[in-house]
Motif scaffolding. Structure first.
Motif, PDB file in Angstrom:
ATOM      1  N   ALA A  10       0.648  -1.168  -0.092  1.00  0.00           N
ATOM      2  CA  ALA A  10      -0.108   0.009   0.035  1.00  0.00           C
ATOM      3  C   ALA A  10       0.966   1.240   0.000  1.00  0.00           C
ATOM      4  CB  ALA A  10      -0.965  -0.111   1.271  1.00  0.00           C
ATOM      5  N   ILE A  11       0.313   2.289  -0.641  1.00  0.00           N
ATOM      6  CA  ILE A  11       1.049   3.461  -0.790  1.00  0.00           C
ATOM      7  C   ILE A  11       0.013   4.507  -0.731  1.00  0.00           C
ATOM      8  CG2 ILE A  11       1.165   3.353  -3.247  1.00  0.00           C
ATOM      9  CD1 ILE A  11       4.303   4.769  -2.915  1.00  0.00           C
ATOM     10  N   LEU A  12       0.514   5.818  -0.004  1.00  0.00           N
ATOM     11  CA  LEU A  12      -0.819   6.842   0.237  1.00  0.00           C
ATOM     12  C   LEU A  12       0.075   8.113  -0.388  1.00  0.00           C
ATOM     13  CD1 LEU A  12      -3.064   8.078   1.956  1.00  0.00           C
ATOM     14  CD2 LEU A  12      -1.434   7.652   3.718  1.00  0.00           C
ATOM     15  N   SER A  13      -0.667   8.953  -0.884  1.00  0.00           N
ATOM     16  CA  SER A  13      -0.416  10.551  -1.085  1.00  0.00           C
ATOM     17  C   SER A  13      -1.615  11.290  -0.207  1.00  0.00           C
ATOM     18  CB  SER A  13      -0.326  11.004  -2.495  1.00  0.00           C
ATOM     19  OG  SER A  13      -0.422  12.245  -2.452  1.00  0.00           O
ATOM     20  N   ASN A  14      -1.217  12.448   0.688  1.00  0.00           N
ATOM     21  CA  ASN A  14      -2.211  12.938   1.293  1.00  0.00           C
ATOM     22  C   ASN A  14      -1.816  14.534   1.257  1.00  0.00           C
ATOM     23  OD1 ASN A  14      -4.084  13.848   2.882  1.00  0.00           O
ATOM     24  ND2 ASN A  14      -3.483  12.817   4.635  1.00  0.00           N
ATOM     25  N   VAL A  15      -2.745  15.096   0.578  1.00  0.00           N
ATOM     26  CA  VAL A  15      -2.191  16.707   0.520  1.00  0.00           C
ATOM     27  C   VAL A  15      -3.312  17.322   1.510  1.00  0.00           C
ATOM     28  CG1 VAL A  15      -1.308  16.543  -1.657  1.00  0.00           C
ATOM     29  CG2 VAL A  15      -3.636  17.142  -1.422  1.00  0.00           C
ATOM     30  N   ASN A  16      -4.233  16.654   2.270  1.00  0.00           N
ATOM     31  CA  ASN A  16      -5.058  17.231   3.064  1.00  0.00           C
ATOM     32  C   ASN A  16      -4.615  17.321   4.522  1.00  0.00           C
ATOM     33  OD1 ASN A  16      -7.786  17.898   4.420  1.00  0.00           O
ATOM     34  ND2 ASN A  16      -8.656  17.180   2.453  1.00  0.00           N
ATOM     35  N   PRO A  70       6.289   3.966   2.736  1.00  0.00           N
ATOM     36  CA  PRO A  70       6.268   5.492   2.536  1.00  0.00           C
ATOM     37  C   PRO A  70       6.497   6.438   1.397  1.00  0.00           C
ATOM     38  CG  PRO A  70       7.341   4.593   4.337  1.00  0.00           C
ATOM     39  CD  PRO A  70       7.447   3.290   3.251  1.00  0.00           C
ATOM     40  N   PHE A  71       5.469   7.213   0.955  1.00  0.00           N
ATOM     41  CA  PHE A  71       5.922   7.872  -0.074  1.00  0.00           C
ATOM     42  C   PHE A  71       6.580   9.255   0.162  1.00  0.00           C
ATOM     43  CE2 PHE A  71       3.813  10.443  -3.775  1.00  0.00           C
ATOM     44  CZ  PHE A  71       4.983  10.142  -4.769  1.00  0.00           C
ATOM     45  N   SER A  72       7.524   9.761  -0.756  1.00  0.00           N
ATOM     46  CA  SER A  72       8.183  11.043  -0.460  1.00  0.00           C
ATOM     47  C   SER A  72       8.759  11.247  -1.803  1.00  0.00           C
ATOM     48  CB  SER A  72       9.053  11.166   0.476  1.00  0.00           C
ATOM     49  OG  SER A  72      10.355  10.120   0.092  1.00  0.00           O
ATOM     50  N   VAL A  73       9.355  12.668  -1.870  1.00  0.00           N
ATOM     51  CA  VAL A  73       9.984  12.896  -3.115  1.00  0.00           C
ATOM     52  C   VAL A  73      11.390  11.957  -3.133  1.00  0.00           C
ATOM     53  CG1 VAL A  73       9.079  15.119  -3.592  1.00  0.00           C
ATOM     54  CG2 VAL A  73      11.091  14.874  -1.946  1.00  0.00           C
ATOM     55  N   GLU A  74      11.657  11.408  -2.205  1.00  0.00           N
ATOM     56  CA  GLU A  74      12.767  10.464  -2.334  1.00  0.00           C
ATOM     57  C   GLU A  74      12.700   9.477  -3.287  1.00  0.00           C
ATOM     58  OE1 GLU A  74      15.511  11.833  -0.794  1.00  0.00           O
ATOM     59  OE2 GLU A  74      14.276  13.232  -0.125  1.00  0.00           O
ATOM     60  N   THR A 101       8.191  20.692   0.571  1.00  0.00           N
ATOM     61  CA  THR A 101       7.060  20.999   0.600  1.00  0.00           C
ATOM     62  C   THR A 101       6.036  20.730  -0.982  1.00  0.00           C
ATOM     63  OG1 THR A 101       7.408  22.989  -0.007  1.00  0.00           O
ATOM     64  CG2 THR A 101       7.485  22.625   2.362  1.00  0.00           C
ATOM     65  N   LEU A 102       6.865  20.156  -1.784  1.00  0.00           N
ATOM     66  CA  LEU A 102       5.993  19.955  -3.080  1.00  0.00           C
ATOM     67  C   LEU A 102       4.959  18.868  -2.517  1.00  0.00           C
ATOM     68  CD1 LEU A 102       5.897  19.928  -6.327  1.00  0.00           C
ATOM     69  CD2 LEU A 102       7.577  17.859  -6.124  1.00  0.00           C
ATOM     70  N   GLY A 103       3.796  19.140  -3.163  1.00  0.00           N
ATOM     71  CA  GLY A 103       2.580  18.346  -2.890  1.00  0.00           C
ATOM     72  C   GLY A 103       2.979  16.927  -3.385  1.00  0.00           C
ATOM     73  N   LEU A 104       2.619  15.940  -2.777  1.00  0.00           N
ATOM     74  CA  LEU A 104       3.073  14.568  -3.316  1.00  0.00           C
ATOM     75  C   LEU A 104       2.075  13.923  -4.332  1.00  0.00           C
ATOM     76  CD1 LEU A 104       3.998  12.930  -0.064  1.00  0.00           C
ATOM     77  CD2 LEU A 104       5.502  13.624  -1.664  1.00  0.00           C
ATOM     78  N   ASP A 105       0.950  14.647  -4.599  1.00  0.00           N
ATOM     79  CA  ASP A 105       0.214  14.434  -5.541  1.00  0.00           C
ATOM     80  C   ASP A 105       0.884  14.697  -6.792  1.00  0.00           C
ATOM     81  OD1 ASP A 105      -0.240  16.925  -4.814  1.00  0.00           O
ATOM     82  OD2 ASP A 105      -2.598  17.122  -5.212  1.00  0.00           O
ATOM     83  N   ARG A 106       1.488  16.165  -6.877  1.00  0.00           N
ATOM     84  CA  ARG A 106       2.071  16.591  -7.843  1.00  0.00           C
ATOM     85  C   ARG A 106       3.240  15.765  -8.568  1.00  0.00           C
ATOM     86  NH1 ARG A 106       3.510  22.638  -6.652  1.00  0.00           N
ATOM     87  NH2 ARG A 106       3.901  22.659  -8.834  1.00  0.00           N
ATOM     88  N   TRP A 107       3.946  15.298  -7.312  1.00  0.00           N
ATOM     89  CA  TRP A 107       5.333  14.239  -7.623  1.00  0.00           C
ATOM     90  C   TRP A 107       4.643  12.975  -8.166  1.00  0.00           C
ATOM     91  CZ3 TRP A 107       9.788  14.529  -8.793  1.00  0.00           C
ATOM     92  CH2 TRP A 107      10.722  13.510  -8.568  1.00  0.00           C
ATOM     93  N   ALA A 108       3.742  12.629  -7.782  1.00  0.00           N
ATOM     94  CA  ALA A 108       3.218  11.183  -8.091  1.00  0.00           C
ATOM     95  C   ALA A 108       2.836  11.381  -9.837  1.00  0.00           C
ATOM     96  CB  ALA A 108       1.945  10.682  -7.364  1.00  0.00           C
ATOM     97  N   LYS A 109       1.952  12.715 -10.259  1.00  0.00           N
ATOM     98  CA  LYS A 109       1.451  12.694 -11.551  1.00  0.00           C
ATOM     99  C   LYS A 109       3.013  12.949 -12.284  1.00  0.00           C
ATOM    100  CE  LYS A 109      -0.975  15.885  -9.752  1.00  0.00           C
ATOM    101  NZ  LYS A 109      -1.875  16.959  -9.727  1.00  0.00           N
TER     102      LYS A 109
END
Ligand SMILES: Nc1ncnc2c1ncn2[C@@H]1O[C@H](COP(=O)(O)OP(=O)(O)OP(=O)(O)O)[C@@H](O)[C@H]1O
Ligand SMILES: CC(C)(CO)[C@@H](O)C(=O)NCCC(=O)O
Ligand SMILES: [K+]
Length: 247
Positions: A49-55, A73-77, A91-99
């Motif tokens: 499982a993996i999660l992006s949460n910008v809320n 755990p998801f991060s820009v790393e 502070t980059l939104g992880l949803d943006r990074w995922a896209k």
């Protein structure tokens, strides 16, 4: 391997289950809780499982996933080969990074402008040689209606009907709708034109709950053939982190 991917946005939460790179299930929820995740984990026999949460943070969900799945755990790393020049990468939104990770996989060696019409509208550009220098964050469509009502004494609150065409502003109601929708249409055109002038072969990847507004507005434009609608970009990017590392 079956992967549960979760995208918690500011309006809705999106969930998908992938088997390797095949999507087996997708759904949009106003919110998600442990009971929902538990039923998905059981039904699809989820491994990772993996999660992006910008809320707001939902630590309970993370604890639950850690206990019941192989939680990544998801991060820009988590990077599949993008040169990330965003100055505040933390502070980059992880949803943006995922896209970005998703288009890097789907359209390698192709310049992509990613436009997300969600709660906010975001613009992110990935060059053909996979360099990311940043993008733009703007107000979402409904947020613009909300703001006009909130910060004035006289303007009514309008809930946007996604089927409305852009009207002429001949009274208060249509003046607001015209201002918001023509404003968004002109903004989109401006951002697209700016990149299109630099590279007229770029792909324009469109996602988010209000993506159809862009598709409708630009269906007869010169760049229409380059527009690709993909509602699952964030979820595909999250899955790519797992697929890249473990498949
Ligand atoms: N209270 C609200 N504030 C902002 N947008 C809202 C609200 N209620 C509904 N919306 C609608 O939802 C859209 C954004 O949510 P939607 O789920 O459709 O897209 P999304 O891409 O999933 O957004 P996010 O990932 O930010 O949750 C808005 O542009 C708007 O049309
Ligand atoms: C811009 C949003 C709200 C779009 O969902 C999200 O990506 C976010 O919270 N970003 C953090 C700021 C940034 O991306 O630099
Ligand atoms: K905030």
């Amino acid at each position: 391997m079956r992967n549960l991917t979760i995208d918690i946005g500011n309006t809705n939460s999106k969930v998908a289950v992938f088997e390797d790179r095949e999507m087996r299930f997708h759904e949009v929820f106003p919110s998600i809780d442990e009971a929902l995740l538990k039923s998905l984990i059981t039904e699809y026999d989820v491994d990772c499982a993996i999660l992006s949460n910008v809320n707001h943070a939902q630590d309970g969900l993370v604890t639950f996933l850690q206990a019941n799945t192989r939680y990544i755990p998801f991060s820009v790393e988590k990077n599949t080969g993008i040169q990330n020049n965003y100055k505040s990468a933390g502070t980059l939104g992880l949803d943006r990074w995922a896209k970005l990770l998703a288009v890097h996989r789907l359209y390698a060696n192709t310049a992509c402008l990613i436009i997300d019409l969600g709660t906010c509208i975001t613009y992110d550009y990935l060059s053909a040689d996979a360099r990311y220098d940043g993008g733009s964050i703007s107000l979402g469509i409904q947020m613009r209606f909300n703001a006009l009502a909130h910060y004035t004494g006289n303007l009514p609150h309008l809930k946007w009907d996604r089927n409305t065409e852009i009207p002429a502003g001949t009274d208060t109601q249509t003046a607001i709708i015209s201002g918001v929708l023509q404003g968004v249409a002109s903004e989109l055109e401006g951002f697209i034109n700016q990149k299109y002038k630099e590279n007229d072969t770029l792909k324009i990847m469109v996602t988010g709950g209000d993506a159809r507004f862009l598709l409708e507005q630009f269906k007869n434009s010169i760049f229409a053939p380059q527009i690709i609608h993909d509602p699952y970009l964030v979820l595909k990017g999250l899955n790519e982190v797992i697929a890249f590392e473990y498949v």
